[in-house]
Design a protein around this motif. Structure first.
Motif, mmCIF file in Angstrom:
data_model
loop_
_atom_site.group_PDB
_atom_site.id
_atom_site.type_symbol
_atom_site.label_atom_id
_atom_site.label_comp_id
_atom_site.label_asym_id
_atom_site.label_seq_id
_atom_site.Cartn_x
_atom_site.Cartn_y
_atom_site.Cartn_z
ATOM 1 N N ILE A 30 30.735 43.325 40.378
ATOM 2 C CA ILE A 30 30.813 41.927 39.924
ATOM 3 C C ILE A 30 30.369 41.031 41.072
ATOM 4 N N GLU A 32 30.610 37.650 41.377
ATOM 5 C CA GLU A 32 31.467 36.527 41.756
ATOM 6 C C GLU A 32 32.562 36.971 42.725
ATOM 7 N N GLY A 33 33.131 35.985 43.422
ATOM 8 C CA GLY A 33 34.218 36.286 44.352
ATOM 9 C C GLY A 33 33.650 36.575 45.733
ATOM 10 N N VAL A 34 34.464 36.333 46.740
ATOM 11 C CA VAL A 34 33.995 36.605 48.098
ATOM 12 C C VAL A 34 34.980 37.450 48.898
ATOM 13 N N GLU A 35 36.195 37.614 48.401
ATOM 14 C CA GLU A 35 37.218 38.245 49.235
ATOM 15 C C GLU A 35 37.215 39.769 49.121
ATOM 16 N N ASN A 36 37.141 40.261 47.883
ATOM 17 C CA ASN A 36 37.337 41.686 47.629
ATOM 18 C C ASN A 36 36.117 42.272 46.936
ATOM 19 N N ASN A 38 34.884 43.934 43.613
ATOM 20 C CA ASN A 38 35.340 44.037 42.222
ATOM 21 C C ASN A 38 34.292 44.747 41.373
ATOM 22 N N ILE A 49 39.225 46.090 35.333
ATOM 23 C CA ILE A 49 38.673 45.611 36.597
ATOM 24 C C ILE A 49 39.172 46.568 37.682
ATOM 25 N N PRO A 80 46.663 39.291 34.954
ATOM 26 C CA PRO A 80 46.237 40.698 34.883
ATOM 27 C C PRO A 80 47.061 41.610 35.769
ATOM 28 N N LYS A 103 44.167 45.175 34.561
ATOM 29 C CA LYS A 103 43.915 44.829 33.160
ATOM 30 C C LYS A 103 42.760 43.820 33.075
ATOM 31 N N PHE A 104 41.817 44.081 32.188
ATOM 32 C CA PHE A 104 40.713 43.135 31.978
ATOM 33 C C PHE A 104 41.178 42.025 31.055
ATOM 34 N N LEU A 105 40.889 40.793 31.416
ATOM 35 C CA LEU A 105 41.216 39.652 30.559
ATOM 36 C C LEU A 105 39.927 39.003 30.071
ATOM 37 N N ASN A 198 39.357 30.529 39.260
ATOM 38 C CA ASN A 198 40.463 31.475 39.112
ATOM 39 C C ASN A 198 41.220 31.288 37.799
ATOM 40 N N ASP A 211 43.347 36.133 40.540
ATOM 41 C CA ASP A 211 43.178 35.995 41.989
ATOM 42 C C ASP A 211 44.433 35.417 42.653
HETATM 43 N N1 LIG Z 1 41.519 40.674 35.360
HETATM 44 C C1 LIG Z 1 40.293 40.212 35.200
HETATM 45 N N2 LIG Z 1 39.733 40.166 33.964
HETATM 46 C C2 LIG Z 1 38.468 39.736 33.808
HETATM 47 N N3 LIG Z 1 37.657 39.358 34.814
HETATM 48 C C3 LIG Z 1 38.155 39.381 36.051
HETATM 49 C C4 LIG Z 1 39.492 39.806 36.322
HETATM 50 N N4 LIG Z 1 39.697 39.744 37.652
HETATM 51 C C5 LIG Z 1 38.542 39.314 38.197
HETATM 52 N N5 LIG Z 1 37.600 39.096 37.237
HETATM 53 C C6 LIG Z 1 36.217 38.659 37.440
HETATM 54 O O1 LIG Z 1 35.842 38.987 38.765
HETATM 55 C C7 LIG Z 1 35.454 37.811 39.478
HETATM 56 C C8 LIG Z 1 35.938 37.906 40.922
HETATM 57 O O2 LIG Z 1 37.352 38.021 40.950
HETATM 58 P P1 LIG Z 1 38.214 37.276 42.033
HETATM 59 O O3 LIG Z 1 38.070 35.794 41.888
HETATM 60 O O4 LIG Z 1 39.581 37.846 41.974
HETATM 61 O O5 LIG Z 1 37.442 37.725 43.344
HETATM 62 P P2 LIG Z 1 37.838 37.699 44.837
HETATM 63 O O6 LIG Z 1 36.685 38.165 45.625
HETATM 64 O O7 LIG Z 1 39.123 38.453 45.004
HETATM 65 O O8 LIG Z 1 38.238 36.210 45.085
HETATM 66 P P3 LIG Z 1 37.717 34.799 45.540
HETATM 67 O O9 LIG Z 1 37.615 33.957 44.276
HETATM 68 O O10 LIG Z 1 38.841 34.339 46.400
HETATM 69 O O11 LIG Z 1 36.454 34.946 46.226
HETATM 70 C C9 LIG Z 1 36.061 36.649 38.722
HETATM 71 O O12 LIG Z 1 35.306 35.476 38.839
HETATM 72 C C10 LIG Z 1 36.041 37.166 37.281
HETATM 73 O O13 LIG Z 1 34.767 36.945 36.725
#
Ligand SMILES: Nc1ncnc2c1ncn2[C@@H]1O[C@H](COP(=O)(O)OP(=O)(O)OP(=O)(O)O)[C@@H](O)[C@H]1O
Ligand SMILES: N[C@@H](CCO)C(=O)O
Length: 318
Positions: A30, A32-36, A38, A49, A80, A103-105, A198, A211
């Motif tokens: 995935i 999106e996101g910058v921390e972990n 996914n 996820i 989730p 869990k996927f939402l 988030n 998140d």
């Molecule tokens: N439980 C979930 N169900 C559906 N989509 C999810 C779920 N968790 C994460 N995602 C998707 O993954 C993307 C990244 O998740 P998340 O925001 O937790 O990333 P991050 O790298 O941990 O955080 P950050 O937003 O701080 O960079 C979200 O924008 C969303 O699209």
């Protein structure tokens, strides 16, 4: 990008074999996101996820985050939780990283929220706060008021490379905010980072709060202030949208009335919330190469919010 750790199909299949979650069909990183890291994982049993926790999330904090998600999910909140394996474990290791199958939402995060969406987000935040009233675990806020001086000090005069005079401006604001900080308000479990990215939505309905990796013990109204700052301005922080800000506050109060002492503290909490993101963004700005694959977020967008709240906070939250 947010896939720092590559997971092989073999390792993922072995990992999934511990769960009653079906066999691997596909896995996609995935962006999106910058921390972990996914992944969206499809199995013969459904969609999940997979999160591998990278350097900013301490493995020792994961039991707190997972307990908090379980608590909220048990109360019917759209969060989730991690899936338990057959032995009842939620936290695992995969490719050398702590990892959870989550869990996927459904839903998408909105980039330009409407007032109806802001109202729904405010209401969901409020419902979450009151659902956490009986959540007893504690996690000090690693980005809370007592850390801001140290965060400012570690940036030091380098702040002036972001904008001339920034160090002095932030120093003055910090001194003023600390002097007025409402230390008498009751502690609670809060999300602490409920930005629009988030919150998952379908139309005007909140389908997911995600998140929780900054979740901690702090003041509820501080969480509301963080959310207000994140939702009610354009990305640059130049423009405050009163319709969004008011809708968010109305939504929050629709679910539960914020006690009057917490409401009265909102102006200074909003300044503090702006300072919190100004400081973390400034540190990242100074320490992320401009050509890194992760996009740096503009610290000055939060300096503008700070100035706005200092000038208008009392009227805004009256
Ligand atoms: N439980 C979930 N169900 C559906 N989509 C999810 C779920 N968790 C994460 N995602 C998707 O993954 C993307 C990244 O998740 P998340 O925001 O937790 O990333 P991050 O790298 O941990 O955080 P950050 O937003 O701080 O960079 C979200 O924008 C969303 O699209
Ligand atoms: N939401 C934060 C980044 C992740 O915590 C920000 O926009 O600065």
């Amino acid at each position: 990008m947010a896939v720092y750790t590559q997971v092989s199909a073999e390792a993922l299949s072995d990992f999934l074999a511990k769960f009653d979650a079906g066999a691997l069909v596909s896995a996609k990183g995935i962006a999106e996101g910058v921390e972990n890291s996914n992944y969206l994982v499809d199995t013969t049993g459904g969609r999940f996820i997979l999160t591998l926790y990278e350097k900013r999330v301490a493995a020792d904090d994961l039991p707190y985050f997972m307990a908090l998600l379980d608590h909220l999910a048990a109360k019917g909140l759209p969060v989730p939780p991690a899936i338990k394996d057959r032995a009842g474990h939620e936290i695992h290791e995969l490719e050398g990283r702590p990892a959870c199958l989550i869990k996927f939402l459904p839903g998408v995060s909105v980039t330009t929220p409407t007032p109806a969406q802001a109202r729904a987000a405010g209401e969901a935040l409020s419902q979450m706060h009151w659902a956490l009233e009986d959540f007893l675990l504690d996690r000090p806020n690693s980005m809370g008021v007592d850390t801001w001086q140290a965060q400012l000090d570690r940036c030091g005069r380098d702040l002036d490379t972001i904008a001339p005079g920034l160090f002095d401006r932030v120093s003055r604001a910090l001194e003023r905010i600390i002097a007025q900080w409402p230390r008498h308000l009751p502690p609670s479990a809060i999300h602490a980072d409920l930005f629009p990215d988030n919150v998952l939505m379908l139309g005007d309905e909140v389908t997911g709060l995600i998140d929780f990796y900054f979740a901690c013990t702090d003041v509820r109204a501080f969480d509301l202030a963080v959310t207000h700052g994140a939702w009610a301005f354009d990305a640059s922080g130049h423009h405050y949208d009163a319709a969004i800000g008011n809708a968010l506050l109305q939504g929050y109060q629709r679910a539960n009335v914020l006690p009057s002492d917490e409401r009265a503290a909102l102006p200074i909490l909003a300044e503090g919330a702006a300072l919190r993101f100004l400081l973390s963004r400034a540190w990242d700005w100074l320490n992320t190469p401009a050509n890194a694959m992760v996009t740096r977020k503009d610290p000055l967008a939060y300096l503008r919010r700070l100035d706005f709240y200092a000038a208008n906070g009392d009227a805004l939250f009256a």
